[in-house]
Design an enzyme around this catalytic site. Sequence first.
Site, PDB file in Angstrom:
ATOM      1  N   LEU A  76      22.684 -32.014   1.707  1.00 11.75           N
ATOM      2  CA  LEU A  76      22.361 -31.045   2.759  1.00 11.75           C
ATOM      3  C   LEU A  76      23.601 -30.506   3.454  1.00 11.75           C
ATOM      4  O   LEU A  76      23.499 -29.571   4.250  1.00 11.75           O
ATOM      5  CB  LEU A  76      21.453 -31.717   3.817  1.00 11.75           C
ATOM      6  CG  LEU A  76      19.940 -31.640   3.617  1.00 11.75           C
ATOM      7  CD1 LEU A  76      19.509 -32.166   2.265  1.00 11.75           C
ATOM      8  CD2 LEU A  76      19.209 -32.416   4.708  1.00 11.75           C
ATOM      9  N   ALA A 117      20.061 -28.743  -1.332  1.00  9.13           N
ATOM     10  CA  ALA A 117      19.397 -27.846  -0.377  1.00  9.13           C
ATOM     11  C   ALA A 117      20.035 -26.466  -0.480  1.00  9.13           C
ATOM     12  O   ALA A 117      21.234 -26.299  -0.266  1.00  9.13           O
ATOM     13  CB  ALA A 117      19.532 -28.384   1.035  1.00  9.13           C
ATOM     14  N   TYR A 149      27.325 -16.229   2.403  1.00 14.74           N
ATOM     15  CA  TYR A 149      26.482 -17.430   2.475  1.00 14.74           C
ATOM     16  C   TYR A 149      25.531 -17.456   1.280  1.00 14.74           C
ATOM     17  O   TYR A 149      25.448 -18.446   0.549  1.00 14.74           O
ATOM     18  CB  TYR A 149      25.720 -17.438   3.805  1.00 14.74           C
ATOM     19  CG  TYR A 149      24.824 -18.630   3.984  1.00 14.74           C
ATOM     20  CD1 TYR A 149      25.309 -19.918   3.810  1.00 14.74           C
ATOM     21  CD2 TYR A 149      23.491 -18.474   4.346  1.00 14.74           C
ATOM     22  CE1 TYR A 149      24.488 -21.023   3.984  1.00 14.74           C
ATOM     23  CE2 TYR A 149      22.657 -19.566   4.523  1.00 14.74           C
ATOM     24  CZ  TYR A 149      23.165 -20.838   4.336  1.00 14.74           C
ATOM     25  OH  TYR A 149      22.340 -21.917   4.501  1.00 14.74           O
TER      26      TYR A 149
END
Length: 324
Positions: A76, A117, A149
């Site tokens: 994560l 993730a 991103y």
Amino acid sequence: MRVLITGGAGFIGSHLAEALLERGDSVYVIDDLSTGSLDNIAHLRSHPNFGVAVETILNETVMDRLVSECDVIFHLAAAVGVELIVHDPVGTIETNILGTHAVLKLANRYLRRVLIASTSEIYGKSNKVPFAEDDDRILGPTSRSRWSYADSKAIDEYLAFAYHKQKNLQVTVARLFNTVGPRQTGRWGMVIPRMVRQALTGQPLTVYGDGQQIRSFTFVKDTVRALMGLMDSPNTVGEIYNVGSQNSISIADLAKRIKEMTGSNSEIVFIPYEEAYEKGFEDMRVRIPDLSKIHAAIGYEPAYTLDDILREVINYFKEHPEAV
Ligand code: UDP
């Protein structure tokens, strides 16, 4: 089971750690505290089956030991939050790509199963409603930092599948849609904690753009249940799943609802995107997940409504007036 959570002191990671400990797993967390916080896991520190390393996942010596000692990895750790991404594109790209590469390389060295993730940002500004896992992605130009991103996480997904295909690594990708709940900070731009705090402290609720952009919000406990279900199932290896809910609302209506539910007298103000983020900032209009794939795989259905989520977040900020 011995579970390693990278980014385990973050908002979602800390809830995941809690749920895994509750069912009897041992949990080890690695977090560099860039956006996570030891406060998020303070209540877990005395648990006999819990451990934490404050370290970057790019420290190969530490990661090598942690991966060798665990059975499965939830990865994560990442740079998250649109505000952070716009202001630290170097950190975003480096953490997301190099970090995930480090995790996959070690998972492959020790033959550990890993869940990566990823994010609904991946779909970019495509107009499709809802987004299904195999849909095309439409992204803006590389001159707009926001898209770094999405692209950095897309590279992570490509890498994950490359390791699966070429080296038979047991990997599953979860694309998380807007996730909300206690302990999420508004510091990196996330709308619900920001607006709830604004409403409770009598500041104006800041709606960016025209407020007609639509998001669907998922309670963190639903997200955690989905992540655990994906990891527990042998059939999800080599697959991508949307993880979210269809609790959709426009941001302008969200501001109104938060004002109502908090009984706040704050005004609602509209702020142009370029003032909120940077010149030329591009947002996506509608982001709603198609959940049929995850439902078919593990029977996942979100249990919390938007009002449930708002109630939980409002209570959290009332109980923690110091939280930002
Ligand atoms: N937003 C807003 N006011 C804020 C923070 C965010 O209107 O104070 C908007 C943001 O521009 C986006 C939506 O709310 O359209 C959701 O933002 P968030 O950063 O929570 O998640 P995103 O969907 O952008 O990943």
